[in-house]
Design a protein around this motif. Sequence first.
Motif, PDB file in Angstrom:
ATOM      1  N   TRP A  76      32.618  49.047  32.904  1.00  0.00           N
ATOM      2  CA  TRP A  76      33.138  48.040  33.838  1.00  0.00           C
ATOM      3  C   TRP A  76      34.413  47.463  33.229  1.00  0.00           C
ATOM      4  CZ3 TRP A  76      31.751  42.337  33.596  1.00  0.00           C
ATOM      5  CH2 TRP A  76      32.269  41.639  34.701  1.00  0.00           C
ATOM      6  N   TYR A  77      35.451  47.333  34.042  1.00  0.00           N
ATOM      7  CA  TYR A  77      36.764  47.007  33.488  1.00  0.00           C
ATOM      8  C   TYR A  77      36.751  45.749  32.625  1.00  0.00           C
ATOM      9  CZ  TYR A  77      41.610  45.743  32.990  1.00  0.00           C
ATOM     10  OH  TYR A  77      42.818  45.378  32.445  1.00  0.00           O
ATOM     11  N   PHE A  78      36.028  44.722  33.036  1.00  0.00           N
ATOM     12  CA  PHE A  78      36.049  43.439  32.319  1.00  0.00           C
ATOM     13  C   PHE A  78      35.108  43.412  31.116  1.00  0.00           C
ATOM     14  CE2 PHE A  78      37.193  42.559  36.740  1.00  0.00           C
ATOM     15  CZ  PHE A  78      38.392  41.890  36.573  1.00  0.00           C
ATOM     16  N   GLN A  79      34.349  44.479  30.919  1.00  0.00           N
ATOM     17  CA  GLN A  79      33.268  44.458  29.928  1.00  0.00           C
ATOM     18  C   GLN A  79      33.768  44.178  28.515  1.00  0.00           C
ATOM     19  OE1 GLN A  79      30.421  47.516  30.569  1.00  0.00           O
ATOM     20  NE2 GLN A  79      29.548  47.403  28.517  1.00  0.00           N
TER      21      GLN A  79
ATOM     22  N   ASP B 167      42.319  51.752  41.511  1.00  0.00           N
ATOM     23  CA  ASP B 167      41.875  50.900  40.404  1.00  0.00           C
ATOM     24  C   ASP B 167      42.544  49.529  40.470  1.00  0.00           C
ATOM     25  OD1 ASP B 167      40.249  52.882  39.296  1.00  0.00           O
ATOM     26  OD2 ASP B 167      41.889  53.683  38.071  1.00  0.00           O
ATOM     27  N   VAL B 168      43.840  49.524  40.755  1.00  0.00           N
ATOM     28  CA  VAL B 168      44.580  48.259  40.833  1.00  0.00           C
ATOM     29  C   VAL B 168      44.060  47.411  41.987  1.00  0.00           C
ATOM     30  CG1 VAL B 168      46.853  47.196  41.179  1.00  0.00           C
ATOM     31  CG2 VAL B 168      46.632  49.276  39.790  1.00  0.00           C
ATOM     32  N   GLU B 169      43.836  48.042  43.124  1.00  0.00           N
ATOM     33  CA  GLU B 169      43.341  47.291  44.281  1.00  0.00           C
ATOM     34  C   GLU B 169      41.951  46.732  44.008  1.00  0.00           C
ATOM     35  OE1 GLU B 169      43.459  45.356  47.713  1.00  0.00           O
ATOM     36  OE2 GLU B 169      45.118  46.450  46.771  1.00  0.00           O
TER      37      GLU B 169
ATOM     38  N   ARG C  92      40.706  42.718  43.927  1.00  0.00           N
ATOM     39  CA  ARG C  92      39.531  42.223  44.656  1.00  0.00           C
ATOM     40  C   ARG C  92      38.548  41.539  43.710  1.00  0.00           C
ATOM     41  NH1 ARG C  92      39.753  47.175  47.774  1.00  0.00           N
ATOM     42  NH2 ARG C  92      38.234  48.093  46.341  1.00  0.00           N
ATOM     43  N   SER C  93      38.433  42.078  42.482  1.00  0.00           N
ATOM     44  CA  SER C  93      37.403  41.610  41.559  1.00  0.00           C
ATOM     45  C   SER C  93      37.808  40.402  40.729  1.00  0.00           C
ATOM     46  CB  SER C  93      37.004  42.740  40.610  1.00  0.00           C
ATOM     47  OG  SER C  93      36.495  43.844  41.297  1.00  0.00           O
ATOM     48  N   VAL C  94      39.087  40.340  40.302  1.00  0.00           N
ATOM     49  CA  VAL C  94      39.468  39.333  39.316  1.00  0.00           C
ATOM     50  C   VAL C  94      39.291  37.899  39.811  1.00  0.00           C
ATOM     51  CG1 VAL C  94      41.967  39.250  39.813  1.00  0.00           C
ATOM     52  CG2 VAL C  94      41.136  38.809  37.508  1.00  0.00           C
ATOM     53  N   PRO C  95      39.572  37.576  41.082  1.00  0.00           N
ATOM     54  CA  PRO C  95      39.295  36.192  41.493  1.00  0.00           C
ATOM     55  C   PRO C  95      37.820  35.830  41.381  1.00  0.00           C
ATOM     56  CG  PRO C  95      40.784  37.251  43.045  1.00  0.00           C
ATOM     57  CD  PRO C  95      40.245  38.323  42.157  1.00  0.00           C
ATOM     58  N   GLU C  96      36.949  36.771  41.740  1.00  0.00           N
ATOM     59  CA  GLU C  96      35.518  36.508  41.632  1.00  0.00           C
ATOM     60  C   GLU C  96      35.081  36.400  40.179  1.00  0.00           C
ATOM     61  OE1 GLU C  96      33.662  35.676  44.160  1.00  0.00           O
ATOM     62  OE2 GLU C  96      35.500  35.900  45.342  1.00  0.00           O
ATOM     63  N   PHE C  97      35.625  37.277  39.341  1.00  0.00           N
ATOM     64  CA  PHE C  97      35.306  37.234  37.914  1.00  0.00           C
ATOM     65  C   PHE C  97      35.702  35.882  37.319  1.00  0.00           C
ATOM     66  CE2 PHE C  97      36.954  38.103  33.519  1.00  0.00           C
ATOM     67  CZ  PHE C  97      35.726  38.299  32.911  1.00  0.00           C
ATOM     68  N   GLU C  98      36.902  35.415  37.630  1.00  0.00           N
ATOM     69  CA  GLU C  98      37.369  34.150  37.066  1.00  0.00           C
ATOM     70  C   GLU C  98      36.615  32.955  37.649  1.00  0.00           C
ATOM     71  OE1 GLU C  98      41.865  35.719  35.946  1.00  0.00           O
ATOM     72  OE2 GLU C  98      41.623  34.216  37.524  1.00  0.00           O
ATOM     73  N   LYS C  99      36.252  33.032  38.904  1.00  0.00           N
ATOM     74  CA  LYS C  99      35.427  31.962  39.487  1.00  0.00           C
ATOM     75  C   LYS C  99      34.068  31.895  38.798  1.00  0.00           C
ATOM     76  CE  LYS C  99      37.563  32.172  44.072  1.00  0.00           C
ATOM     77  NZ  LYS C  99      37.356  32.557  45.494  1.00  0.00           N
TER      78      LYS C  99
ATOM     79  N   GLU D 216      50.860  36.351  43.077  1.00  0.00           N
ATOM     80  CA  GLU D 216      50.503  36.040  44.460  1.00  0.00           C
ATOM     81  C   GLU D 216      49.010  36.222  44.715  1.00  0.00           C
ATOM     82  OE1 GLU D 216      51.376  37.756  48.982  1.00  0.00           O
ATOM     83  OE2 GLU D 216      52.597  38.435  47.280  1.00  0.00           O
ATOM     84  N   ARG D 217      48.418  37.268  44.152  1.00  0.00           N
ATOM     85  CA  ARG D 217      47.037  37.607  44.498  1.00  0.00           C
ATOM     86  C   ARG D 217      46.006  37.005  43.553  1.00  0.00           C
ATOM     87  NH1 ARG D 217      46.246  43.657  46.597  1.00  0.00           N
ATOM     88  NH2 ARG D 217      44.260  42.619  47.157  1.00  0.00           N
ATOM     89  N   THR D 218      46.421  36.428  42.443  1.00  0.00           N
ATOM     90  CA  THR D 218      45.438  35.904  41.481  1.00  0.00           C
ATOM     91  C   THR D 218      45.672  34.436  41.139  1.00  0.00           C
ATOM     92  OG1 THR D 218      46.752  36.647  39.567  1.00  0.00           O
ATOM     93  CG2 THR D 218      45.138  38.193  40.466  1.00  0.00           C
TER      94      THR D 218
END
Length: 322
Positions: free
Chosen positions: A141-144, A180-182, A186-193, A254-256
């Motif tokens: 998983w990318y954030f692992q 992967d970038v898309e 999608r994932s990083v805002p949820e991960f940071e929240k 813009e997206r994060t």
Amino acid sequence: MSSRNPSPAPPMSLNDRIDHDDDDLLQRLHRDLVDSYDEELEMEIDDRDLVSPSGAPSDAEREAQRLERSRYFRELLRLQSELVKLQDWVAATRHRVVILFEGRDSAGKGGAIKRITQRLNPRVCRVVALPAPNDRERTQWYFQRYVSHLPAGGEIVLFDRSWYNRAGVEKVMGFCSEADVEEFFRSVPEFEKMLVRSGIQLIKYWFSITDEEQHLRFLGRIHDPLKQWKLSPMDLESRRRWEEYTKAKETMLERTHIPEAPWWVVQAVDKKRARLNCIAHLLGQMPYHEVERPTVTLPERVRHADYLRHPVPEHMIVPEIY
């Protein structure tokens, strides 16, 4: 004329010896303090100005530079003393803080991190600078690989580049697919929240420099033997792809940029101002206050009459060539 031997000096009283020892101790403490401040000067080697081709600066220019440098050091030391208070507050309250430092190559992220951590306890405030992922990490998983470095209670973690590599260097250099970038966006805002909901305070800095300034700093690294190690083939390629990095940065911001973890842009063309502004802003992100510490008393050393210190063999001693 008869010669007389001078009278011997009267022996010092106990009080005189104590006063003399106290003066000597204060002088040694003062020298030690000056030495610690000299560390600042050593670190400033990174920013030294080589003699201009047009000649040495005038007396007026030198004086102006001296005054500006003096103001910078006074303010840096003041801010670093506040960082120590912040550190004590984080440790006392078991607060958890993550600070991300992002920006182009040579933007000054490392210099700012050094000044933040210079006088702090590495057990409380630590830096994470991860290398490129290995074969195993690329299948996770990318954030692992970042999760294992997140802080426990009473810790501050500074990421010198972070999971935003995917939105920057990996995207621009083609190390990942557009899919992967898309998925990252999608994932990083949820991960940071999730991090914020768990009680971690997340602060994100982007160090911004101009095209001309990066060009100048890269030239400085090329011509300075002490900085050449900082240049990698990836750095040189990033220079060529300046516009692609700009587009990637704009999309990333813009997206994060989310309310739970907004981006803060540090104007970093002037390195010293950038450091001071970043530290001052960081201090304003937490409601810290000075934590009262217990009075410290140095205990008397225990001495034993039968203790003998063994001499160190000569072959083990480092030659004193200085």
